[in-house]
Design a protein around this motif. Structure first.
Motif, PDB file in Angstrom:
ATOM      1  N   SER A 215       1.010  -1.185   0.039  1.00 15.27           N
ATOM      2  CA  SER A 215       0.038   0.145  -0.081  1.00 15.27           C
ATOM      3  C   SER A 215       0.905   1.361  -0.033  1.00 15.27           C
ATOM      4  O   SER A 215       2.064   1.294   0.389  1.00 15.27           O
ATOM      5  N   GLU A 216       0.323   2.314  -0.407  1.00 15.10           N
ATOM      6  CA  GLU A 216       1.098   3.672  -0.370  1.00 15.10           C
ATOM      7  C   GLU A 216       1.235   4.227   0.804  1.00 15.10           C
ATOM      8  O   GLU A 216       1.586   5.347   0.963  1.00 15.10           O
ATOM      9  N   SER A 217       0.078   4.056   1.761  1.00 14.35           N
ATOM     10  CA  SER A 217      -0.031   4.802   3.071  1.00 14.35           C
ATOM     11  C   SER A 217      -0.352   3.690   3.993  1.00 14.35           C
ATOM     12  O   SER A 217      -0.711   2.549   3.828  1.00 14.35           O
ATOM     13  N   GLY A 218      -0.608   3.972   5.381  1.00  9.43           N
ATOM     14  CA  GLY A 218      -0.666   3.189   6.370  1.00  9.43           C
ATOM     15  C   GLY A 218       0.056   2.620   7.305  1.00  9.43           C
ATOM     16  O   GLY A 218      -0.208   1.915   8.246  1.00  9.43           O
ATOM     17  N   ARG A 219       1.250   3.363   6.916  1.00  8.99           N
ATOM     18  CA  ARG A 219       2.557   2.340   7.812  1.00  8.99           C
ATOM     19  C   ARG A 219       3.195   3.309   8.864  1.00  8.99           C
ATOM     20  O   ARG A 219       3.662   3.014   9.653  1.00  8.99           O
ATOM     21  N   GLY A 220       2.582   4.699   8.853  1.00  8.68           N
ATOM     22  CA  GLY A 220       3.276   5.782   9.935  1.00  8.68           C
ATOM     23  C   GLY A 220       3.149   5.527  11.257  1.00  8.68           C
ATOM     24  O   GLY A 220       4.097   5.488  11.952  1.00  8.68           O
ATOM     25  N   LEU A 221       1.856   5.082  11.812  1.00  6.78           N
ATOM     26  CA  LEU A 221       1.627   4.882  13.113  1.00  6.78           C
ATOM     27  C   LEU A 221       2.598   3.568  13.652  1.00  6.78           C
ATOM     28  O   LEU A 221       2.855   3.576  14.844  1.00  6.78           O
ATOM     29  N   TRP A 222       2.410   2.582  12.686  1.00  6.84           N
ATOM     30  CA  TRP A 222       3.059   1.193  12.830  1.00  6.84           C
ATOM     31  C   TRP A 222       4.496   1.398  13.161  1.00  6.84           C
ATOM     32  O   TRP A 222       5.076   0.889  14.031  1.00  6.84           O
TER      33      TRP A 222
END
Length: 141
Positions: free
Chosen positions: A102-109
């Motif tokens: 995915s292009e996003s959705g990793r930040g908080l992890w």
């Protein structure tokens, strides 16, 4: 940049009321890094603060577009630094293992992997999302 109140320094507490905008995020990253350095943070702490502020403010821009006003706060708590962003959304932040394609959705992890701890709690009309890390030395693994 839209800043409602100037920086305050009260026994290791810095805070700003601001309107989160993409064009201002790099400036807030720089401010956060300078504050953490002033609070005694080493190079690793400065970079973690910069990364975390970027992530939290980007989330305000993305998920609270109806009202991107927020409060950024950086506090020294003994040998730890706590960075928090209070926003006007009650939407719970998610930090699940990301879909790497995915292009996003990793930040908080990623932030959760790098910081000693992170969390959120209800605050006023919305929530406070925060992370904490050592001023200097080894990070939690």
């Amino acid at each position: 940049m839209s800043v409602v109140a100037p920086i305050t320094d009260e026994q290791g507490v810095y805070g700003w009321q601001l309107t989160a905008r993409v064009r201002d995020i790099e400036r807030w990253r720089a401010i956060a890094g300078a504050v953490v350095s002033r609070l005694g943070g080493d190079a690793e702490a400065v970079e973690l603060a910069r990364l975390g502020v970027s992530e939290l403010l980007c989330n305000v821009v993305k998920h609270v577009a109806h009202d991107p006003r927020c409060r950024l706060k950086i506090t020294r708590e003994g040998e730890r630094i706590r960075v928090s962003v209070n926003d006007r959304s009650s939407r719970e932040p998610k930090a699940a293992v990301p879909d790497w394609s995915s292009e996003s959705g990793r930040g908080l992890w990623l932030l959760g992997q790098m910081a000693e701890e992170w969390g959120y709690s209800p605050a006023g009309e919305g929530k406070s999302v925060w992370f904490r890390f050592p001023v200097a030395g080894q990070r939690a693994t």
